[in-house]
Motif scaffolding. Structure first.
Motif, PDB file in Angstrom:
ATOM      1  N   THR A   5       0.788  -1.243   0.040  1.00 35.91           N
ATOM      2  CA  THR A   5       0.025   0.088   0.043  1.00 35.91           C
ATOM      3  C   THR A   5       0.804   1.463  -0.040  1.00 35.91           C
ATOM      4  N   ARG A   6       0.129   2.367   0.090  1.00 36.39           N
ATOM      5  CA  ARG A   6       0.973   3.578  -0.091  1.00 36.39           C
ATOM      6  C   ARG A   6       0.223   4.884   0.712  1.00 36.39           C
ATOM      7  N   PHE A   7       0.852   5.953   0.856  1.00 32.66           N
ATOM      8  CA  PHE A   7       0.235   7.100   1.483  1.00 32.66           C
ATOM      9  C   PHE A   7       1.099   7.912   0.227  1.00 32.66           C
ATOM     10  N   ALA A   8       0.154   8.800  -0.123  1.00 29.72           N
ATOM     11  CA  ALA A   8       0.469   9.728  -1.602  1.00 29.72           C
ATOM     12  C   ALA A   8       0.080  11.182  -1.223  1.00 29.72           C
ATOM     13  N   PRO A   9       0.658  11.764  -0.131  1.00 28.74           N
ATOM     14  CA  PRO A   9       0.387  13.290  -0.178  1.00 28.74           C
ATOM     15  C   PRO A   9       1.014  14.115  -0.881  1.00 28.74           C
ATOM     16  N   SER A  10       0.119  14.937  -1.183  1.00 27.27           N
ATOM     17  CA  SER A  10       0.677  16.474  -2.287  1.00 27.27           C
ATOM     18  C   SER A  10       1.360  17.467  -1.101  1.00 27.27           C
ATOM     19  N   PRO A  11       2.647  17.896  -1.440  1.00 28.28           N
ATOM     20  CA  PRO A  11       3.225  18.530  -0.682  1.00 28.28           C
ATOM     21  C   PRO A  11       2.799  20.307  -0.846  1.00 28.28           C
ATOM     22  N   ILE A  41       5.275  11.082  -3.169  1.00 28.63           N
ATOM     23  CA  ILE A  41       4.924  12.604  -2.919  1.00 28.63           C
ATOM     24  C   ILE A  41       4.304  12.992  -4.455  1.00 28.63           C
ATOM     25  N   GLU A  42       3.129  13.408  -4.450  1.00 26.77           N
ATOM     26  CA  GLU A  42       2.449  13.814  -5.576  1.00 26.77           C
ATOM     27  C   GLU A  42       2.443  15.409  -5.826  1.00 26.77           C
ATOM     28  N   ASP A  43       3.780  15.546  -6.411  1.00 25.51           N
ATOM     29  CA  ASP A  43       4.167  16.964  -6.577  1.00 25.51           C
ATOM     30  C   ASP A  43       3.904  17.496  -7.857  1.00 25.51           C
ATOM     31  N   ALA A 192      -2.435  14.911 -15.271  1.00 26.19           N
ATOM     32  CA  ALA A 192      -3.420  15.101 -14.132  1.00 26.19           C
ATOM     33  C   ALA A 192      -3.189  14.129 -13.172  1.00 26.19           C
ATOM     34  N   TYR A 193      -3.773  14.450 -12.137  1.00 29.82           N
ATOM     35  CA  TYR A 193      -3.786  13.271 -11.045  1.00 29.82           C
ATOM     36  C   TYR A 193      -4.220  11.956 -11.274  1.00 29.82           C
ATOM     37  N   HIS A 194      -5.191  11.861 -12.203  1.00 30.74           N
ATOM     38  CA  HIS A 194      -5.924  10.736 -12.179  1.00 30.74           C
ATOM     39  C   HIS A 194      -4.919   9.890 -13.094  1.00 30.74           C
ATOM     40  N   ALA A 196      -1.437  10.155 -13.440  1.00 32.75           N
ATOM     41  CA  ALA A 196      -0.205   9.665 -12.634  1.00 32.75           C
ATOM     42  C   ALA A 196      -0.573   8.877 -11.553  1.00 32.75           C
ATOM     43  N   CYS A 197      -1.663   8.768 -10.723  1.00 33.45           N
ATOM     44  CA  CYS A 197      -2.142   8.131  -9.994  1.00 33.45           C
ATOM     45  C   CYS A 197      -2.235   6.226 -10.302  1.00 33.45           C
ATOM     46  N   VAL A 198      -2.762   6.251 -11.526  1.00 34.70           N
ATOM     47  CA  VAL A 198      -2.996   4.895 -11.720  1.00 34.70           C
ATOM     48  C   VAL A 198      -1.671   4.313 -12.333  1.00 34.70           C
ATOM     49  N   VAL A 210      -5.319   2.825   0.117  1.00 28.18           N
ATOM     50  CA  VAL A 210      -6.321   3.458   1.055  1.00 28.18           C
ATOM     51  C   VAL A 210      -6.528   4.955   1.176  1.00 28.18           C
ATOM     52  N   ARG A 211      -7.730   5.280   1.106  1.00 29.01           N
ATOM     53  CA  ARG A 211      -8.013   6.873   1.156  1.00 29.01           C
ATOM     54  C   ARG A 211      -9.308   7.329   1.543  1.00 29.01           C
ATOM     55  N   GLY A 212      -9.515   8.425   1.542  1.00 30.63           N
ATOM     56  CA  GLY A 212     -10.855   9.103   2.004  1.00 30.63           C
ATOM     57  C   GLY A 212     -11.874   8.745   1.094  1.00 30.63           C
ATOM     58  N   ASP A 214     -13.765  10.995   0.310  1.00 32.44           N
ATOM     59  CA  ASP A 214     -13.962  11.981  -0.930  1.00 32.44           C
ATOM     60  C   ASP A 214     -13.443  11.697  -2.218  1.00 32.44           C
ATOM     61  N   LEU A 215     -12.667  10.275  -2.053  1.00 31.17           N
ATOM     62  CA  LEU A 215     -11.978   9.964  -3.714  1.00 31.17           C
ATOM     63  C   LEU A 215     -12.836   9.054  -4.038  1.00 31.17           C
ATOM     64  N   PHE A 216     -13.813   8.654  -3.682  1.00 27.04           N
ATOM     65  CA  PHE A 216     -14.733   7.545  -4.056  1.00 27.04           C
ATOM     66  C   PHE A 216     -15.027   7.623  -5.799  1.00 27.04           C
TER      67      PHE A 216
HETATM   68  N1  GLU Z   1      -2.415  13.246  -3.820  1.00 26.72           N
HETATM   69  C1  GLU Z   1      -3.784  13.019  -3.237  1.00 26.72           C
HETATM   70  C2  GLU Z   1      -4.161  13.316  -2.151  1.00 26.72           C
HETATM   71  O1  GLU Z   1      -3.679  13.925  -1.234  1.00 26.72           O
HETATM   72  C3  GLU Z   1      -3.595  11.416  -3.186  1.00 26.72           C
HETATM   73  C4  GLU Z   1      -4.957  10.860  -3.175  1.00 26.72           C
HETATM   74  C5  GLU Z   1      -4.800   9.113  -3.322  1.00 26.72           C
HETATM   75  O2  GLU Z   1      -4.566   8.419  -2.122  1.00 26.72           O
HETATM   76  O3  GLU Z   1      -4.838   8.561  -4.516  1.00 26.72           O
HETATM   77  O4  GLU Z   1      -5.597  13.697  -1.948  1.00 26.72           O
END
Ligand code: GLU
Length: 278
Positions: A5-11, A41-43, A192-194, A196-198, A210-212, A214-216
């Motif tokens: 799994t991963r955690f993917a925050p934007s800085p 890091i989703e920068d 775009a995010y979508h 890069a994410c896949v 794993v995510r909130g 809001d991203l369903f």
């Molecule tokens: N960078 C996205 C955010 O912070 C990540 C979302 C995801 O986990 O795919 O909302």
């Protein structure tokens, strides 16, 4: 199967309690399963991403006691990888160059669409003005590129949800086109995010996203992309959102709920865990 799994925050600002919640669930699952927990890091947002926020992410995760495996991946360092996917799967994704401004899109949407939903997980549902550009000889990466799914196939899509909405989530291409539309995959020089994410989830062999909640809606977009590109589908775990006193989802503006505020006020990582109900 190794659990990855991963955690993917934007800085783009301080991590807050909502980020901590997501990172802890994801990290603890990986450790429980003897799997891997990556930090990505989703920068891609060049104007808002800052090194100082990236460093704070490292500090906060460290303070929370969350250790990640392997090197940190930065999306800004692999732009060509995303570009190459679009070149390779241009036909499957029905890519077309879009010259519309937001105003053009809004103007094209008035009156005839009054009873339809105007907005979805990728913003305003695109009225299709530039679809004729699907057959231009070369993709112009300085422009906006959108995907248009082929409705004549009448495909159905599904993903497996292990979190709040547990079960097999099914939807058709027709429903997707009405409620999401022609998603932007490239925005004037940047993926775009979508997209890069896949690409990254596939590259990093993520088995559980794993995510909130809001991203369903975004997960539907990712499922469609995975299907057309031929990437393996991960499992999804959408968790509840952490809200402020007024019931609103926390955002980067909620400075008072930032992890570093709790640190400054003398909280311990275990206090933050307890606050979040772990
Ligand atoms: N960078 C996205 C955010 O912070 C990540 C979302 C995801 O986990 O795919 O909302």
């Amino acid at each position: 199967m190794t659990f990855i799994t991963r955690f993917a925050p934007s800085p783009t600002g301080p991590l807050h309690l909502g980020h901590a919640y997501s990172a802890i669930i994801s990290h603890d699952m990986a450790r429980r399963e003897g799997g891997k927990f990556y930090l990505r890091i989703e920068d891609l947002d060049q104007s808002r991403s800052k090194k100082k926020w990236e460093n704070k992410i490292f500090d906060d995760l460290d303070w929370l006691g969350l250790s990640w495996d392997g090197p940190v991946v930065r999306q800004s360092e692999q732009i060509d990888r995303y570009k190459n996917i679009l070149i390779k799967f241009r036909k499957e994704l029905g890519l077309f160059e879009c010259n519309c401004s937001r105003r053009d899109i809004k103007n094209a949407l008035t009156a005839p669409h009054e009873n339809e939903k105007l907005s979805g997980p990728d913003g305003i549902i695109y009225p299709g003005t530039c679809r004729g550009n699907m057959f231009l000889s070369q993709l112009n990466f300085e422009n906006v590129l959108r995907m248009h799914i082929n409705l004549s196939e009448n495909k159905s899509f599904s993903f497996c949800e292990l979190g709040l909405r547990k079960g097999e989530i099914l939807f058709s291409s027709d429903e997707f086109s009405k409620t999401v539309g022609d998603v932007v995959l490239w925005r004037r020089g940047y993926p775009a995010y979508h997209l890069a994410c896949v690409v990254d989830d596939s590259e990093q062999k993520i088995t559980h996203v794993v995510r909130g909640l809001d991203l369903f809606g975004a997960t539907k977009i990712h499922t469609v992309l995975n299907s057309y590109i031929g990437f393996k589908k991960p499992f999804y775990y959408h968790h509840r959102l952490i809200c402020d006193e007024n019931g609103r989802r926390l955002s980067k503006r909620h400075d008072s709920k930032s992890i570093c505020k709790y640190r400054q006020e003398g909280f311990k990582a275990s206090d933050v865990r307890a606050l979040l109900g772990f």
